[in-house]
Write an enzyme that holds these catalytic residues in place. Structure first.
Site, PDB file in Angstrom:
ATOM      1  N   ARG A 157     -13.839 -14.031  18.124  1.00  0.00           N
ATOM      2  CA  ARG A 157     -15.289 -14.036  17.931  1.00  0.00           C
ATOM      3  C   ARG A 157     -15.729 -15.350  17.285  1.00  0.00           C
ATOM      4  O   ARG A 157     -15.002 -15.943  16.483  1.00  0.00           O
ATOM      5  CB  ARG A 157     -15.609 -12.803  17.092  1.00  0.00           C
ATOM      6  CG  ARG A 157     -16.780 -12.823  16.198  1.00  0.00           C
ATOM      7  CD  ARG A 157     -17.065 -11.410  15.735  1.00  0.00           C
ATOM      8  NE  ARG A 157     -16.772 -11.221  14.310  1.00  0.00           N
ATOM      9  CZ  ARG A 157     -16.947 -10.080  13.676  1.00  0.00           C
ATOM     10  NH1 ARG A 157     -17.369  -9.005  14.307  1.00  0.00           N
ATOM     11  NH2 ARG A 157     -16.690  -9.973  12.403  1.00  0.00           N
ATOM     12  N   ASP A 175     -22.672  -5.300   4.000  1.00  0.00           N
ATOM     13  CA  ASP A 175     -21.548  -6.164   4.420  1.00  0.00           C
ATOM     14  C   ASP A 175     -21.667  -6.543   5.895  1.00  0.00           C
ATOM     15  O   ASP A 175     -20.907  -7.369   6.379  1.00  0.00           O
ATOM     16  CB  ASP A 175     -20.203  -5.472   4.180  1.00  0.00           C
ATOM     17  CG  ASP A 175     -20.127  -4.103   4.830  1.00  0.00           C
ATOM     18  OD1 ASP A 175     -20.960  -3.240   4.495  1.00  0.00           O
ATOM     19  OD2 ASP A 175     -19.260  -3.906   5.697  1.00  0.00           O
ATOM     20  N   ASP A 224     -21.059  -7.445  13.864  1.00  0.00           N
ATOM     21  CA  ASP A 224     -20.428  -6.146  13.680  1.00  0.00           C
ATOM     22  C   ASP A 224     -20.971  -5.134  14.682  1.00  0.00           C
ATOM     23  O   ASP A 224     -21.775  -4.260  14.353  1.00  0.00           O
ATOM     24  CB  ASP A 224     -20.545  -5.642  12.242  1.00  0.00           C
ATOM     25  CG  ASP A 224     -19.304  -4.822  11.899  1.00  0.00           C
ATOM     26  OD1 ASP A 224     -18.881  -4.038  12.771  1.00  0.00           O
ATOM     27  OD2 ASP A 224     -18.749  -4.967  10.800  1.00  0.00           O
ATOM     28  N   ARG A 282      -9.366  -5.979   9.166  1.00  0.00           N
ATOM     29  CA  ARG A 282      -8.629  -6.155  10.424  1.00  0.00           C
ATOM     30  C   ARG A 282      -9.058  -7.443  11.138  1.00  0.00           C
ATOM     31  O   ARG A 282      -9.035  -7.523  12.354  1.00  0.00           O
ATOM     32  CB  ARG A 282      -8.851  -4.953  11.344  1.00  0.00           C
ATOM     33  CG  ARG A 282     -10.310  -4.638  11.615  1.00  0.00           C
ATOM     34  CD  ARG A 282     -10.414  -3.633  12.734  1.00  0.00           C
ATOM     35  NE  ARG A 282     -11.785  -3.198  12.918  1.00  0.00           N
ATOM     36  CZ  ARG A 282     -12.186  -2.484  13.945  1.00  0.00           C
ATOM     37  NH1 ARG A 282     -11.332  -2.125  14.871  1.00  0.00           N
ATOM     38  NH2 ARG A 282     -13.448  -2.124  14.049  1.00  0.00           N
ATOM     39  N   ASP A 307      -5.689   0.930  10.006  1.00  0.00           N
ATOM     40  CA  ASP A 307      -4.479   0.404  10.655  1.00  0.00           C
ATOM     41  C   ASP A 307      -4.616  -1.066  11.047  1.00  0.00           C
ATOM     42  O   ASP A 307      -3.680  -1.680  11.557  1.00  0.00           O
ATOM     43  CB  ASP A 307      -4.124   1.250  11.892  1.00  0.00           C
ATOM     44  CG  ASP A 307      -5.252   1.286  12.913  1.00  0.00           C
ATOM     45  OD1 ASP A 307      -6.270   0.570  12.720  1.00  0.00           O
ATOM     46  OD2 ASP A 307      -5.134   2.023  13.905  1.00  0.00           O
ATOM     47  N   GLY A 308      -5.813  -1.629  10.856  1.00  0.00           N
ATOM     48  CA  GLY A 308      -6.012  -3.045  11.175  1.00  0.00           C
ATOM     49  C   GLY A 308      -6.171  -3.336  12.657  1.00  0.00           C
ATOM     50  O   GLY A 308      -6.250  -4.483  13.067  1.00  0.00           O
TER      51      GLY A 308
HETATM   52  P1  AMP Z   1     -17.228  -2.045   9.487  1.00  0.00           P
HETATM   53  O1  AMP Z   1     -17.646  -0.646   9.771  1.00  0.00           O
HETATM   54  O2  AMP Z   1     -16.647  -2.755  10.678  1.00  0.00           O
HETATM   55  O3  AMP Z   1     -18.255  -2.862   8.806  1.00  0.00           O
HETATM   56  O4  AMP Z   1     -16.000  -1.949   8.506  1.00  0.00           O
HETATM   57  C1  AMP Z   1     -16.084  -1.615   7.145  1.00  0.00           C
HETATM   58  C2  AMP Z   1     -14.812  -2.029   6.429  1.00  0.00           C
HETATM   59  O5  AMP Z   1     -13.689  -1.356   6.973  1.00  0.00           O
HETATM   60  C3  AMP Z   1     -14.499  -3.503   6.560  1.00  0.00           C
HETATM   61  O6  AMP Z   1     -13.881  -3.903   5.378  1.00  0.00           O
HETATM   62  C4  AMP Z   1     -13.542  -3.543   7.722  1.00  0.00           C
HETATM   63  O7  AMP Z   1     -12.746  -4.691   7.724  1.00  0.00           O
HETATM   64  C5  AMP Z   1     -12.738  -2.297   7.471  1.00  0.00           C
HETATM   65  N1  AMP Z   1     -12.129  -1.728   8.684  1.00  0.00           N
HETATM   66  C6  AMP Z   1     -12.766  -1.207   9.755  1.00  0.00           C
HETATM   67  N2  AMP Z   1     -11.889  -0.772  10.671  1.00  0.00           N
HETATM   68  C7  AMP Z   1     -10.649  -1.030  10.166  1.00  0.00           C
HETATM   69  C8  AMP Z   1      -9.316  -0.825  10.616  1.00  0.00           C
HETATM   70  N3  AMP Z   1      -9.040  -0.251  11.789  1.00  0.00           N
HETATM   71  N4  AMP Z   1      -8.311  -1.228   9.809  1.00  0.00           N
HETATM   72  C9  AMP Z   1      -8.555  -1.806   8.635  1.00  0.00           C
HETATM   73  N5  AMP Z   1      -9.783  -2.021   8.135  1.00  0.00           N
HETATM   74  C10 AMP Z   1     -10.817  -1.651   8.884  1.00  0.00           C
HETATM   75 MG    MG Z   2     -18.289  -4.880   9.079  1.00  0.00          MG
END
Ligand code: AMP
Ligand code: MG
Length: 481
Positions: free
Chosen positions: A171, A247, A257, A88, A120-121
């Site tokens: 960001r 990640d 993050d 997203r 949902d991005g």
């Molecule tokens: P994070 O917990 O932010 O490190 O996210 C883990 C993975 O999920 C990453 O690839 C993010 O880009 C993806 N992600 C998190 N929230 C969303 C969302 N609402 N829609 C699409 N991808 C998401």
């Molecule tokens: Mg992340």
């Protein structure tokens, strides 16, 4: 700094092989409305904030004609390997500031990308304002971090168990390359691709390493040191990242993050706020072990390019990782001993830190306030009068302080290293709930306070109290909101 009339970007990342990114276009926000612009930061990096507003208008009208891209990456989430990518988030480009430093500008909450999987991005206004607040707090605490340029409402609804106001954040970060980017390269790309990524990272973030005998080994060594520096800073201020998946570990050494992160109140190494961290993998006190584990995953990705002989490569990686414990011990105790007034750390003083932390836990003392109280006479007396064990600790500590020139020398060191205001969870929650309901008074005030976290004035008092136990034991934070 002179501001530019238009945003002009470079795209050095796009010189990497195509499998490292995907071109994307943000969703068109129907009713975009900026709710927060970091005017000072924009101007510091030579961007007229109006340009961000213009950019969103151009996206809306379809006239924005520059590139956007998302990055591919993988990662170990809670110990399990999986394939990910910016689900997203889009990088608008690399912004170069006057001194030549290069920063990614990213828009997060801008809709689904090819890497979005089931998401949902989108993002909620509360989560984006939270990222804004906490990242700015980290910056002002003197800790490397991504920064927040602006938050806008998208005018859409986002569903997370209930309906929420949608938002996106701009960001700023030196680079979004993470351990997960290398895991992606090592697992899904060729050895050549991996090498390209490694040399790109070196040139972009640590160009001084290029002339070393083995730049890849030097990169590993550098990343270990930079992460030791970062995570020990978190420990110093009681910060719990909450989702230290590989990640979410940036090779630039910046905190990023901001999902389920939170600041600890009462000292307890087992403190965890994240709703999904059932076993406390990412608890406050586990952070050093986890970063070491993450660094070992990074070292593994480099094996094919560390040395042509596999056994040699393994040995070299192991040697670097073996350095971690010593580096950690030195850096952690140095920072913690600064908190009790010692400029330089010697192993003979470590017990003072171990003991005061144990006593804090036993007596349910607030981490931030206890260190602050130790830095003034009145506070020291209050701590000392709590019970015999604390009295004894203060006495022993004072003897060491006396041996090193007394409080006159030590108090300035303590004041520099002990924040007085941290974004406390109960206040952050109230500030965010009021802000999304349209009243930004507390949000703005809290932002002002955390902009100057090491100084005290009478208004600071109301930001210093920890929450009551009922709040503390039930408070939860969330990922990906
Ligand atoms: P994070 O917990 O932010 O490190 O996210 C883990 C993975 O999920 C990453 O690839 C993010 O880009 C993806 N992600 C998190 N929230 C969303 C969302 N609402 N829609 C699409 N991808 C998401
Ligand atoms: Mg992340």
């Amino acid at each position: 700094m002179k501001t530019q009339n238009t945003l002009s970007f470079e795209y050095s990342y796009l010189n990497l092989p195509e499998k490292f990114y995907s071109f994307e276009y943000p969703q068109v926000f129907k009713y975009p409305e900026f709710v927060k612009i970091n005017d000072k930061l924009c101007r510091n990096i030579g961007i007229d904030p109006e340009n961000l507003v213009k950019l969103i208008d151009e996206i809306k009208s379809g006239s924005y004609n520059k590139k956007f891209f998302s990055q591919a990456y993988s990662g170990h989430q809670f110990g399990h390997f999986t394939n990910l990518g910016d689900g997203r988030a889009l990088i608008l480009g690399e912004h170069i500031i006057e001194n030549g430093d290069r920063f990614d500008i990213q828009l997060k909450g801008s809709g689904r990308t090819v890497y979005a999987r089931n998401g949902d991005g989108k993002a909620t206004l509360k989560a984006m304002l939270r990222e804004y607040l906490i990242s700015e707090a980290m910056y002002n605490l003197g800790i490397p971090t991504s920064r927040s340029l602006a938050v806008l409402k998208t005018g859409e609804k986002v569903y997370r168990e209930q309906e929420n106001e949608g938002a996106a954040i701009f960001r700023l970060m030196k680079s979004h390359i993470r351990i997960g980017t290398f895991e992606y390269a090592a697992n899904f790309c060729t050895k050549n691709d991996l090498k390209e990524l490694a040399y790109y990272t070196i040139k972009r973030l640590y160009p001084e390493l290029i002339n070393e005998d083995n730049p890849i080994q030097s990169l590993l060594n550098k990343i270990i040191k930079i992460q030791v520096n970062l995570v020990s800073d978190w420990m110093r201020v009681g910060f719990i990242h909450g989702v230290m998946n590989t990640d979410n570990v940036a090779l630039s050494g910046e905190t990023f993050d901001y999902g389920p992160c939170a600041f600890m109140n009462y000292y307890n190494p087992a403190t965890v706020y994240s709703s999904i961290d059932h076993f406390g993998r990412y608890a406050y006190g586990n952070q050093p072990r986890i970063i070491k584990w993450n660094l070992a995953r990074f070292a593994e990705t480099l094996l094919p390019i560390l040395h042509d002989d596999e056994n040699m490569a393994i040995q070299m990686a192991q040697n670097e990782i073996n350095e971690f414990d010593k580096l950690w011990e030195t850096e952690y105790y140095k920072k913690m001993l600064n908190k009790i007034g010692f400029e330089t750390a010697s192993p003979g003083l470590y017990f003072l830190i171990d003991d005061i932390l144990k006593l804090m836990q036993k007596n349910y003392l607030d981490f931030t306030n206890t260190f602050f109280m130790l830095s003034n006479q009145e506070g020291r007396e209050i701590i000392s009068n709590k019970n015999d064990e604390l009295k004894q600790w203060v006495k022993t500590w004072e003897k060491f302080i006396d041996d090193r020139g007394g409080f006159e020398n030590s108090i300035p060191i303590m004041q520099k290293n002990n924040p007085i205001v941290i974004p406390r969870n109960h206040i952050v929650e109230r500030a965010l709930d009021e802000a999304i309901a349209g009243n930004t008074y507390l949000f703005e005030n809290l932002l002002k306070k955390i902009s100057n976290p090491y100084s005290y004035d009478i208004e600071t008092d109301e930001y210093m109290n920890p929450p009551d136990f009922a709040f503390e034991t039930s408070y939860q934070t969330f990922c990906g909101t």
